[in-house]
Design a protein around this motif. Structure first.
Motif, PDB file in Angstrom:
ATOM      1  N   ALA A   5       0.842  -1.199   0.000  1.00 21.12           N
ATOM      2  CA  ALA A   5       0.000   0.000   0.000  1.00 21.12           C
ATOM      3  C   ALA A   5       0.877   1.249   0.000  1.00 21.12           C
ATOM      4  O   ALA A   5       0.866   2.053   0.941  1.00 21.12           O
ATOM      5  N   ILE A   6       1.643   1.436  -1.076  1.00 27.15           N
ATOM      6  CA  ILE A   6       2.556   2.563  -1.189  1.00 27.15           C
ATOM      7  C   ILE A   6       2.009   3.566  -2.192  1.00 27.15           C
ATOM      8  O   ILE A   6       0.966   3.334  -2.817  1.00 27.15           O
ATOM      9  N   ASP A   7       2.723   4.696  -2.370  1.00 37.00           N
ATOM     10  CA  ASP A   7       2.215   5.733  -3.256  1.00 37.00           C
ATOM     11  C   ASP A   7       2.099   5.256  -4.705  1.00 37.00           C
ATOM     12  O   ASP A   7       1.153   5.613  -5.408  1.00 37.00           O
ATOM     13  N   PHE A   8       3.022   4.417  -5.163  1.00 39.71           N
ATOM     14  CA  PHE A   8       2.927   3.893  -6.528  1.00 39.71           C
ATOM     15  C   PHE A   8       1.659   3.050  -6.711  1.00 39.71           C
ATOM     16  O   PHE A   8       1.116   2.962  -7.805  1.00 39.71           O
ATOM     17  N   ALA A   9       1.206   2.413  -5.635  1.00 32.35           N
ATOM     18  CA  ALA A   9       0.042   1.534  -5.730  1.00 32.35           C
ATOM     19  C   ALA A   9      -1.215   2.302  -6.104  1.00 32.35           C
ATOM     20  O   ALA A   9      -2.065   1.801  -6.846  1.00 32.35           O
ATOM     21  N   ALA A  10      -1.371   3.517  -5.589  1.00 37.08           N
ATOM     22  CA  ALA A  10      -2.580   4.291  -5.880  1.00 37.08           C
ATOM     23  C   ALA A  10      -2.713   4.541  -7.377  1.00 37.08           C
ATOM     24  O   ALA A  10      -3.803   4.418  -7.954  1.00 37.08           O
ATOM     25  N   ALA A  11      -1.613   4.893  -8.031  1.00 31.93           N
ATOM     26  CA  ALA A  11      -1.668   5.124  -9.479  1.00 31.93           C
ATOM     27  C   ALA A  11      -1.926   3.828 -10.228  1.00 31.93           C
ATOM     28  O   ALA A  11      -2.661   3.808 -11.227  1.00 31.93           O
ATOM     29  N   LEU A  12      -1.354   2.725  -9.755  1.00 32.50           N
ATOM     30  CA  LEU A  12      -1.560   1.444 -10.424  1.00 32.50           C
ATOM     31  C   LEU A  12      -2.999   0.969 -10.269  1.00 32.50           C
ATOM     32  O   LEU A  12      -3.566   0.366 -11.190  1.00 32.50           O
ATOM     33  N   VAL A  13      -3.608   1.251  -9.125  1.00 35.04           N
ATOM     34  CA  VAL A  13      -5.021   0.911  -8.919  1.00 35.04           C
ATOM     35  C   VAL A  13      -5.881   1.634  -9.953  1.00 35.04           C
ATOM     36  O   VAL A  13      -6.757   1.040 -10.594  1.00 35.04           O
ATOM     37  N   THR A  14      -5.644   2.934 -10.103  1.00 36.51           N
ATOM     38  CA  THR A  14      -6.405   3.719 -11.078  1.00 36.51           C
ATOM     39  C   THR A  14      -6.213   3.185 -12.491  1.00 36.51           C
ATOM     40  O   THR A  14      -7.174   3.047 -13.262  1.00 36.51           O
ATOM     41  N   MET A  15      -4.978   2.846 -12.841  1.00 33.32           N
ATOM     42  CA  MET A  15      -4.697   2.296 -14.165  1.00 33.32           C
ATOM     43  C   MET A  15      -5.383   0.946 -14.345  1.00 33.32           C
ATOM     44  O   MET A  15      -5.950   0.654 -15.405  1.00 33.32           O
ATOM     45  N   GLY A  16      -5.350   0.109 -13.314  1.00 27.32           N
ATOM     46  CA  GLY A  16      -5.993  -1.194 -13.392  1.00 27.32           C
ATOM     47  C   GLY A  16      -7.490  -1.086 -13.595  1.00 27.32           C
ATOM     48  O   GLY A  16      -8.078  -1.820 -14.405  1.00 27.32           O
ATOM     49  N   LYS A  17      -8.138  -0.159 -12.900  1.00 28.82           N
ATOM     50  CA  LYS A  17      -9.570   0.033 -13.086  1.00 28.82           C
ATOM     51  C   LYS A  17      -9.872   0.524 -14.498  1.00 28.82           C
ATOM     52  O   LYS A  17     -10.851   0.097 -15.110  1.00 28.82           O
TER      53      LYS A  17
ATOM     54  N   ALA B 294      -2.931   0.387   4.630  1.00 28.75           N
ATOM     55  CA  ALA B 294      -3.960  -0.295   3.824  1.00 28.75           C
ATOM     56  C   ALA B 294      -5.337   0.175   4.266  1.00 28.75           C
ATOM     57  O   ALA B 294      -6.028  -0.480   5.055  1.00 28.75           O
ATOM     58  N   THR B 295      -5.755   1.326   3.734  1.00 30.91           N
ATOM     59  CA  THR B 295      -7.054   1.892   4.094  1.00 30.91           C
ATOM     60  C   THR B 295      -7.815   2.270   2.824  1.00 30.91           C
ATOM     61  O   THR B 295      -7.220   2.602   1.791  1.00 30.91           O
ATOM     62  N   GLU B 296      -9.126   2.252   2.915  1.00 31.18           N
ATOM     63  CA  GLU B 296      -9.959   2.641   1.776  1.00 31.18           C
ATOM     64  C   GLU B 296      -9.781   4.118   1.452  1.00 31.18           C
ATOM     65  O   GLU B 296      -9.937   4.529   0.297  1.00 31.18           O
ATOM     66  N   GLN B 297      -9.465   4.930   2.452  1.00 30.72           N
ATOM     67  CA  GLN B 297      -9.265   6.356   2.211  1.00 30.72           C
ATOM     68  C   GLN B 297      -8.054   6.595   1.305  1.00 30.72           C
ATOM     69  O   GLN B 297      -8.054   7.508   0.485  1.00 30.72           O
ATOM     70  N   ARG B 298      -7.013   5.771   1.447  1.00 32.72           N
ATOM     71  CA  ARG B 298      -5.823   5.930   0.615  1.00 32.72           C
ATOM     72  C   ARG B 298      -6.021   5.368  -0.788  1.00 32.72           C
ATOM     73  O   ARG B 298      -5.338   5.795  -1.726  1.00 32.72           O
ATOM     74  N   PHE B 299      -6.963   4.421  -0.928  1.00 33.06           N
ATOM     75  CA  PHE B 299      -7.174   3.770  -2.227  1.00 33.06           C
ATOM     76  C   PHE B 299      -8.668   3.730  -2.565  1.00 33.06           C
ATOM     77  O   PHE B 299      -9.278   2.660  -2.642  1.00 33.06           O
ATOM     78  N   PRO B 300      -9.263   4.900  -2.767  1.00 32.42           N
ATOM     79  CA  PRO B 300     -10.713   4.934  -3.011  1.00 32.42           C
ATOM     80  C   PRO B 300     -11.133   4.258  -4.313  1.00 32.42           C
ATOM     81  O   PRO B 300     -12.287   3.843  -4.448  1.00 32.42           O
ATOM     82  N   ALA B 301     -10.227   4.127  -5.279  1.00 31.37           N
ATOM     83  CA  ALA B 301     -10.587   3.512  -6.564  1.00 31.37           C
ATOM     84  C   ALA B 301     -10.550   1.998  -6.518  1.00 31.37           C
ATOM     85  O   ALA B 301     -11.070   1.335  -7.427  1.00 31.37           O
TER      86      ALA B 301
END
Length: 358
Positions: free
Chosen positions: A187-199, A215-222
């Motif tokens: 759950a690092i900063d690179f993960a947030a961008a990868l989540v968005t790309m994956g969606k 590992a929180t929903e607030q950090r990874f809303p997508a």
């Protein structure tokens, strides 16, 4: 049809009648895959597309005509050497397009749209010749039987759209599997961008990390889900298949080694791990120590991603996603201007219907 499912569902809910033009056959360098669709309602509002712009105007006109007559038909569009400005695919390919009027009573489309929303596997089947041209029916992934159902289920299990010869004609099968999974560990900063790309690419995305503060929903809303668990333990307990992509972004041996030891022995579609070349070599040595073979280690994409020269989280996510797409299609990831391989790769076929034996 998946790309315009939301709009079609709203039209169905409003009781709208519309025409649906779907790609049912491709050859050459046609730009869009089987199942790509353009829909036009009775007010002339259009959503989607079938060719990336090459023949949209002609398909739009065909939709209006089919809405007026109610008669389904198949149109073929290709490149014209005689007139480069004629209606056709200037990329040199050909597409066959089935145009049907979707009436308010056509519940097959409701079943497909419902399955797309819930993530269930389903195939939309439509006759493309004979007196029943345009008639639609559906086959679910868990259907059990012989004949057409059995043949369609076999195609659906492979995610294969195409044409099926049946006793009373030919059916175009449009297979819709549940979205593939992307599991991002770390759950690092690179993960947030990868989540968005994956969606964006249509994955069902999970973020997993053993550290609850990160590992929180607030950090990874997508993300579709955020899981607090040790990565290797979560991978052992969750459902995966050969379309599942696993991206290990933690570059921490206490997480990475137990996770990769298991991931590289599973039938996953993609396994990549972030880190420098020095980190990769250290990680590889540890994996050899725990007993992984050269064949298993060869499946690891590390350092993760293609060489795009990027630095930001978004550029890194693009690099990883590009590698996942390239490997998924058996492509090289090289510059197209330096290759002579086909630009578009697809799986399609014409299948016979099996008959029952005793």
């Amino acid at each position: 049809m998946r790309d315009i499912a939301t709009e079609l569902a709203s039209w169905r809910a409003a009781g709208k009648r519309f025409a649906l033009a779907s790609v049912i056959g491709v050859s050459g360098s046609a730009p869009r895959p089987l199942g790509t669709a353009l829909a036009v309602d009775e007010a002339g509002v259009a959503v989607g597309g079938v060719s990336g712009g090459c023949v949209e105007g002609a398909v739009y006109d065909a939709c209006l005509e089919v809405l007026e007559t109610g008669h389904a038909r198949v149109e073929r569009f290709g490149y014209s050497d005689e007139d480069a400005f004629a209606v056709g695919l200037t990329c040199g390919g050909e597409v066959d397009v089935l145009v049907v009027a979707v009436e308010t009573t056509d519940d097959a489309y409701d079943r497909v749209l419902g399955a797309l929303h819930s993530g269930d596997g389903i195939a939309l089947c439509r006759y493309i010749d004979g007196p029943e041209t345009g008639r639609a029916f559906t086959v679910r992934a868990d259907a059990d039987g012989w004949g057409v159902d059995r043949a369609v289920v076999a195609m659906l299990s492979r995610g294969e759209s195409g044409r099926l010869d049946v006793p009373d004609g030919t059916v175009a099968v449009e297979a819709h599997l549940p979205p593939p999974r992307l599991i991002v560990f770390g759950a690092i900063d690179f993960a947030a961008a990868l989540v968005t790309m994956g969606k964006f690419l249509g994955y069902h995305v999970t973020v997993c990390d053993a550290r609850p503060v990160f590992a929180t929903e607030q950090r990874f809303p997508a993300a579709d889900e955020v899981v607090v668990d040790w990565p290797h333990r979560y991978l052992e307990s969750t459902s995966i298949d050969d379309r599942t992509a696993v991206c290990v972004l933690t570059h921490d041996a206490k997480f990475d080694v137990p996770l990769l030891e298991r991931a590289l022995c599973l039938p996953l579609g993609y396994v990549g791990a972030m880190g420098s070349r020095r980190t990769h070599q250290h990680r590889r040595d540890r994996l050899i120590e725990v007993g992984l073979t050269d064949r298993e280690l060869a499946r690891l994409r590390s350092p993760i991603g293609l060489d795009l020269g990027g630095h930001t989280s978004e550029e890194t996510a693009l690099s990883i996603a590009a590698e996942m797409v390239a490997l998924g299609h058996g492509a090289t990831g090289r510059l197209l201007s330096e290759t002579d391989t086909p630009i578009h790769r697809r799986k399609a076929g014409r299948q016979p219907v099996p008959t029952a034996t005793t």
